[in-house]
Design an enzyme around this catalytic site. Structure first.
Site, PDB file in Angstrom:
ATOM      1  N   ARG A 105     -18.682   5.003   3.319  1.00  0.00           N
ATOM      2  CA  ARG A 105     -17.854   4.155   4.185  1.00  0.00           C
ATOM      3  C   ARG A 105     -16.419   4.038   3.668  1.00  0.00           C
ATOM      4  NH1 ARG A 105     -21.713   0.794   7.326  1.00  0.00           N
ATOM      5  NH2 ARG A 105     -20.039  -0.519   8.076  1.00  0.00           N
ATOM      6  N   TYR A 121     -13.106   4.907   5.558  1.00  0.00           N
ATOM      7  CA  TYR A 121     -12.648   3.896   6.527  1.00  0.00           C
ATOM      8  C   TYR A 121     -12.166   2.639   5.796  1.00  0.00           C
ATOM      9  CZ  TYR A 121     -12.848   0.853  10.695  1.00  0.00           C
ATOM     10  OH  TYR A 121     -12.557  -0.010  11.728  1.00  0.00           O
ATOM     11  N   ASP A 122     -13.021   2.086   4.932  1.00  0.00           N
ATOM     12  CA  ASP A 122     -12.705   0.806   4.281  1.00  0.00           C
ATOM     13  C   ASP A 122     -11.447   0.923   3.413  1.00  0.00           C
ATOM     14  OD1 ASP A 122     -15.257   0.550   5.300  1.00  0.00           O
ATOM     15  OD2 ASP A 122     -16.117  -0.373   3.516  1.00  0.00           O
ATOM     16  N   GLU A 123     -11.430   1.950   2.563  1.00  0.00           N
ATOM     17  CA  GLU A 123     -10.280   2.085   1.655  1.00  0.00           C
ATOM     18  C   GLU A 123      -9.043   2.569   2.403  1.00  0.00           C
ATOM     19  OE1 GLU A 123     -10.341   0.665  -1.033  1.00  0.00           O
ATOM     20  OE2 GLU A 123     -12.150   1.033  -2.209  1.00  0.00           O
ATOM     21  N   LYS A 135      -8.259   1.685   5.441  1.00  0.00           N
ATOM     22  CA  LYS A 135      -7.716   0.477   6.061  1.00  0.00           C
ATOM     23  C   LYS A 135      -7.111  -0.461   5.016  1.00  0.00           C
ATOM     24  CE  LYS A 135      -8.893   0.780  10.561  1.00  0.00           C
ATOM     25  NZ  LYS A 135      -7.976   0.621  11.704  1.00  0.00           N
ATOM     26  N   ARG A 159     -22.139 -10.590   7.762  1.00  0.00           N
ATOM     27  CA  ARG A 159     -20.712 -10.618   8.095  1.00  0.00           C
ATOM     28  C   ARG A 159     -20.443 -11.725   9.119  1.00  0.00           C
ATOM     29  NH1 ARG A 159     -18.855  -5.204  10.134  1.00  0.00           N
ATOM     30  NH2 ARG A 159     -18.804  -4.461   8.014  1.00  0.00           N
ATOM     31  N   PRO A 163     -23.234  -3.219   5.052  1.00  0.00           N
ATOM     32  CA  PRO A 163     -23.075  -4.634   4.704  1.00  0.00           C
ATOM     33  C   PRO A 163     -24.251  -5.476   5.218  1.00  0.00           C
ATOM     34  CG  PRO A 163     -21.008  -3.741   5.524  1.00  0.00           C
ATOM     35  CD  PRO A 163     -22.056  -2.687   5.752  1.00  0.00           C
ATOM     36  N   SER A 198     -23.517  -0.734  21.732  1.00  0.00           N
ATOM     37  CA  SER A 198     -23.632   0.328  22.744  1.00  0.00           C
ATOM     38  C   SER A 198     -24.930   1.119  22.542  1.00  0.00           C
ATOM     39  CB  SER A 198     -22.405   1.227  22.716  1.00  0.00           C
ATOM     40  OG  SER A 198     -22.077   1.589  21.404  1.00  0.00           O
ATOM     41  N   GLN A 240     -30.129  -7.684   8.563  1.00  0.00           N
ATOM     42  CA  GLN A 240     -28.673  -7.700   8.332  1.00  0.00           C
ATOM     43  C   GLN A 240     -27.977  -8.348   9.532  1.00  0.00           C
ATOM     44  OE1 GLN A 240     -30.432  -5.036   9.274  1.00  0.00           O
ATOM     45  NE2 GLN A 240     -29.197  -3.273   9.855  1.00  0.00           N
TER      46      GLN A 240
HETATM   47  P1  NAD Z   1     -12.180   3.631  19.405  1.00  0.00           P
HETATM   48  O1  NAD Z   1     -12.766   4.698  18.563  1.00  0.00           O
HETATM   49  O2  NAD Z   1     -12.697   3.458  20.791  1.00  0.00           O
HETATM   50  O3  NAD Z   1     -10.588   3.775  19.497  1.00  0.00           O
HETATM   51  C1  NAD Z   1      -9.803   4.407  18.523  1.00  0.00           C
HETATM   52  C2  NAD Z   1      -8.851   5.358  19.229  1.00  0.00           C
HETATM   53  O4  NAD Z   1      -8.008   5.988  18.253  1.00  0.00           O
HETATM   54  C3  NAD Z   1      -9.577   6.489  19.969  1.00  0.00           C
HETATM   55  O5  NAD Z   1      -9.074   6.596  21.284  1.00  0.00           O
HETATM   56  C4  NAD Z   1      -9.248   7.721  19.144  1.00  0.00           C
HETATM   57  O6  NAD Z   1      -9.254   8.907  19.905  1.00  0.00           O
HETATM   58  C5  NAD Z   1      -7.889   7.365  18.587  1.00  0.00           C
HETATM   59  N1  NAD Z   1      -7.540   8.103  17.372  1.00  0.00           N
HETATM   60  C6  NAD Z   1      -8.313   8.333  16.289  1.00  0.00           C
HETATM   61  N2  NAD Z   1      -7.632   9.040  15.374  1.00  0.00           N
HETATM   62  C7  NAD Z   1      -6.394   9.268  15.894  1.00  0.00           C
HETATM   63  C8  NAD Z   1      -5.247   9.953  15.427  1.00  0.00           C
HETATM   64  N3  NAD Z   1      -5.212  10.548  14.232  1.00  0.00           N
HETATM   65  N4  NAD Z   1      -4.161   9.994  16.226  1.00  0.00           N
HETATM   66  C9  NAD Z   1      -4.170   9.405  17.454  1.00  0.00           C
HETATM   67  N5  NAD Z   1      -5.229   8.743  17.943  1.00  0.00           N
HETATM   68  C10 NAD Z   1      -6.330   8.675  17.158  1.00  0.00           C
HETATM   69  O7  NAD Z   1     -12.364   2.260  18.583  1.00  0.00           O
HETATM   70  P2  NAD Z   1     -11.938   0.764  18.934  1.00  0.00           P
HETATM   71  O8  NAD Z   1     -13.151  -0.062  18.756  1.00  0.00           O
HETATM   72  O9  NAD Z   1     -11.177   0.678  20.174  1.00  0.00           O
HETATM   73  O10 NAD Z   1     -10.988   0.430  17.686  1.00  0.00           O
HETATM   74  C11 NAD Z   1      -9.581   0.335  17.812  1.00  0.00           C
HETATM   75  C12 NAD Z   1      -9.007  -0.082  16.467  1.00  0.00           C
HETATM   76  O11 NAD Z   1      -9.526  -1.358  16.081  1.00  0.00           O
HETATM   77  C13 NAD Z   1      -9.333   0.892  15.326  1.00  0.00           C
HETATM   78  O12 NAD Z   1      -8.207   1.007  14.483  1.00  0.00           O
HETATM   79  C14 NAD Z   1     -10.449   0.199  14.601  1.00  0.00           C
HETATM   80  O13 NAD Z   1     -10.496   0.556  13.229  1.00  0.00           O
HETATM   81  C15 NAD Z   1     -10.096  -1.267  14.784  1.00  0.00           C
HETATM   82  N6  NAD Z   1     -11.293  -2.113  14.685  1.00  0.00           N
HETATM   83  C16 NAD Z   1     -12.184  -2.160  15.717  1.00  0.00           C
HETATM   84  C17 NAD Z   1     -13.333  -2.946  15.573  1.00  0.00           C
HETATM   85  C18 NAD Z   1     -14.342  -3.059  16.676  1.00  0.00           C
HETATM   86  O14 NAD Z   1     -15.392  -3.669  16.447  1.00  0.00           O
HETATM   87  N7  NAD Z   1     -14.143  -2.542  17.865  1.00  0.00           N
HETATM   88  C19 NAD Z   1     -13.546  -3.664  14.389  1.00  0.00           C
HETATM   89  C20 NAD Z   1     -12.615  -3.551  13.370  1.00  0.00           C
HETATM   90  C21 NAD Z   1     -11.483  -2.792  13.517  1.00  0.00           C
HETATM   91  N1  UDP Z   2     -27.317  -0.501  13.490  1.00  0.00           N
HETATM   92  C1  UDP Z   2     -28.643  -0.441  13.906  1.00  0.00           C
HETATM   93  N2  UDP Z   2     -28.969   0.467  14.867  1.00  0.00           N
HETATM   94  C2  UDP Z   2     -28.059   1.290  15.454  1.00  0.00           C
HETATM   95  C3  UDP Z   2     -26.701   1.213  15.045  1.00  0.00           C
HETATM   96  C4  UDP Z   2     -26.384   0.308  14.047  1.00  0.00           C
HETATM   97  O1  UDP Z   2     -29.505  -1.189  13.412  1.00  0.00           O
HETATM   98  O2  UDP Z   2     -28.453   2.078  16.332  1.00  0.00           O
HETATM   99  C5  UDP Z   2     -26.953  -1.505  12.475  1.00  0.00           C
HETATM  100  C6  UDP Z   2     -26.115  -0.971  11.320  1.00  0.00           C
HETATM  101  O3  UDP Z   2     -26.940  -0.477  10.300  1.00  0.00           O
HETATM  102  C7  UDP Z   2     -25.361  -2.228  10.907  1.00  0.00           C
HETATM  103  C8  UDP Z   2     -25.181  -3.007  12.205  1.00  0.00           C
HETATM  104  O4  UDP Z   2     -26.132  -2.473  13.112  1.00  0.00           O
HETATM  105  O5  UDP Z   2     -26.144  -2.995  10.024  1.00  0.00           O
HETATM  106  C9  UDP Z   2     -23.782  -2.850  12.799  1.00  0.00           C
HETATM  107  O6  UDP Z   2     -23.491  -1.467  12.871  1.00  0.00           O
HETATM  108  P1  UDP Z   2     -22.208  -0.890  13.591  1.00  0.00           P
HETATM  109  O7  UDP Z   2     -22.192   0.569  13.342  1.00  0.00           O
HETATM  110  O8  UDP Z   2     -22.167  -1.369  14.996  1.00  0.00           O
HETATM  111  O9  UDP Z   2     -20.973  -1.607  12.879  1.00  0.00           O
HETATM  112  P2  UDP Z   2     -20.569  -1.902  11.347  1.00  0.00           P
HETATM  113  O10 UDP Z   2     -21.682  -1.513  10.429  1.00  0.00           O
HETATM  114  O11 UDP Z   2     -19.346  -1.090  11.123  1.00  0.00           O
HETATM  115  O12 UDP Z   2     -20.343  -3.357  11.324  1.00  0.00           O
END
Ligand code: NAD
Ligand code: UDP
Ligand code: UDP
Length: 327
Positions: free
Chosen positions: A149, A152-154, A156, A284, A281, A196, A216
């Site tokens: 992970r 993504y984590d690092e 961000k 959360r 995790p 989803s 979790q």
């Molecule tokens: P998403 O994957 O639907 O949207 C991300 C978009 O970024 C996509 O359209 C993708 O094609 C585009 N993208 C990826 N890499 C790219 C690049 N190099 N150049 C241009 N476009 C690029 O996800 P989302 O849920 O809409 O998330 C949007 C933002 O919010 C992200 O930065 C994500 O890390 C942050 N975020 C979302 C959640 C959540 O739960 N939805 C939680 C935490 C952070």
């Molecule tokens: N998860 C699950 N079934 C799935 C997809 C995810 O049980 O089909 C769990 C996953 O292991 C995590 C939680 O649901 O504990 C949230 O996962 P998600 O990928 O939605 O987001 P994130 O882990 O980044 O919070």
């Protein structure tokens, strides 16, 4: 800036604008009369999310990867570009780090040159597998820097570092939001995130895949509440930089989520358990005291209500794609 219909129309860049959250944000900004430039490389987003905006005179769509420089003239930048689902961000981890880090550098360079305000979509993942619960912004987190992970984590976390260094060193106006799990219409059906996945599985009658024992927890925020939070943060005075948690503090286990989705869809899908992913995790929940105080913001949509709207979206999407396949 132009004055249109009594509002000040701004030129606003939304990176990742064809994604789930980005497309909703673009839609609102366009409706409010702003000049919106949506930039996306379609890695995890879809053109279909914004095709309904293409006829609008104040909307422009550009295929572009934020890891490369971008020279445009704007007043505000929402930097959302980055795959958010573990399945997608772990598919090409090097590109994920580049997107977060090079993408942040380019957007901050752009903000520095144009003097634009810049919003960063950071994440609750900066807290990793948290040992402090609920998570408040002062918590520094518990992240494995070399695990699956980490890209993504690092990535961000480094982006946050860059935002605060550009702010301190160059006076760039920054707005850093730490977003907790958000769901809703326009998530990709193969997105891989839990909400989803469970809905699509339930609607198709497939097995509901709980990873691990399902104890979790996550706290799920409906997209409309989240976008309202983005806009409230962007509208604050320049001294408000964040980081600020945005999310819904109601916490659910994945087992509870599965039961709720089964109940709301009336599906007879079975629940199956698959191995828990590494470094998943265990809990959360956002502490949103700061968002309440600084932004006067709190989510209003309960999970059940948001799920009903999301289920309706996927039901419609799946019936259209099935109809096409049958034709
Ligand atoms: P998403 O994957 O639907 O949207 C991300 C978009 O970024 C996509 O359209 C993708 O094609 C585009 N993208 C990826 N890499 C790219 C690049 N190099 N150049 C241009 N476009 C690029 O996800 P989302 O849920 O809409 O998330 C949007 C933002 O919010 C992200 O930065 C994500 O890390 C942050 N975020 C979302 C959640 C959540 O739960 N939805 C939680 C935490 C952070
Ligand atoms: N998860 C699950 N079934 C799935 C997809 C995810 O049980 O089909 C769990 C996953 O292991 C995590 C939680 O649901 O504990 C949230 O996962 P998600 O990928 O939605 O987001 P994130 O882990 O980044 O919070
Ligand atoms: N950058 C960009 N658009 C701009 C201005 C800068 O994409 O309008 C990029 C630029 O190419 C550079 C990065 O942003 O790689 C950081 O810019 P900065 O001015 O901080 O750094 P420098 O150009 O001095 O390395």
């Amino acid at each position: 800036m132009k004055h249109l219909r009594g509002i000040t129309a701004r030129r606003i860049l939304v990176t990742g604008g064809a994604g789930f959250l980005g497309s909703h944000l673009c839609e609102q900004l366009v409706a409010d009369g702003h000049e919106v430039l949506c930039v996306d490389n379609y890695f995890s987003g879809r053109r279909a999310n914004v095709t309904h905006l293409l006829d609008m005179p104040n909307f422009e769509l550009l295929r572009h990867d934020v890891t490369f420089p971008l020279f445009v003239e704007v007043d505000e930048i929402f930097n959302l570009a980055c795959p958010a689902s573990p399945v997608h961000y772990q598919f090409d981890p090097v590109q994920t780090v580049k997107t977060s880090v090079h993408g942040a550098i380019n957007m901050l360079g752009l903000a520095k040159r144009t003097r634009a305000k810049v919003f960063q979509a950071s994440t609750s993942e900066v807290y990793g597998d948290p040992v402090v619960h609920p998570q408040e912004e002062s918590y520094w987190g518990n992240v494995n820097p070399i695990g699956p992970r980490a890209c993504y984590d690092e990535g961000k976390r480094c982006a946050e570092t860059l935002f605060f260094d550009y702010h301190r060193q160059h006076g760039v106006r920054i707005k850093v939001a730490r977003i907790f799990n958000t769901y809703g219409p326009r998530m990709h059906p193969q997105d891989g995130r839990v909400v989803s996945n469970f809905i699509v599985q339930a609607l198709r009658g497939d097995d509901i895949t709980i990873y691990g024992d399902g104890s979790q927890t996550r706290s799920f925020c409906f997209y409309a509440d989240m976008i309202r939070g983005f806009r409230a943060l962007m509208a604050t005075d320049d001294d408000v930089t964040g980081p600020i948690n945005l999310g819904n503090p109601h916490e659910f286990s994945m087992r509870e989520l599965a039961d709720l989705v089964l109940d709301l869809t009336g599906s007879s899908s079975r629940i199956v358990h698959l191995p828990a992913p590494q470094d998943d995790p265990k809990q959360r929940q956002p502490d949103i005291a700061r968002a309440r105080e600084v932004l006067d913001w709190a989510p209003t949509v309960p999970l059940r209500e948001g799920l009903v709207e999301t289920i309706r979206y996927f039901d419609d999407l799946l019936s259209r794609t099935t109809a096409r396949a049958d034709a």
